[in-house]
Design a protein around this motif. Structure first.
Motif: not given
Length: 89
Positions: A13-14, A21-23, A59-62, A68-69
């Motif tokens: 889970a970690l 969440g890292g990126p 927003a662009l990262t999402l 993928w996330m």
């Protein structure tokens, strides 16, 4: 359910939360740092100046990495649900 099994679930889970969440967090940190350096050099002390670029980058990262996330979260959820089914019998 053994202690090793619980530790394995917590570890997974970690790992998944850091992977997903890292990126977003790293990019927001870098943009905030760049905007802070810009503010320090130009002496512009506008509070919203840091918020808007971070919001755009997040927003662009999402948009770019959201699929993928989501797939990573789905894989983790399926693994947990399969473990529950095996334990329940």
């Amino acid at each position: 359910m053994t202690e090793n099994m619980v530790m394995s679930i917590v570890k997974e889970a970690l790992y998944t939360s850091m992977l997903v969440g890292g990126p977003i967090l790293i990019l927001a940190l870098l943009v905030g740092l760049l905007v802070s350096i810009f503010q320090a050099t130009t002496q512009i002390q506008e509070q919203t100046l840091t918020f808007v670029p971070k919001l755009i980058v997040i927003a662009l990262t999402l948009v770019i990495g959201g699929n993928w996330m989501l797939q990573e979260i789905i894989k983790f959820t399926n693994k947990i649900m399969n473990m529950i089914a095996v334990i329940k019998g």
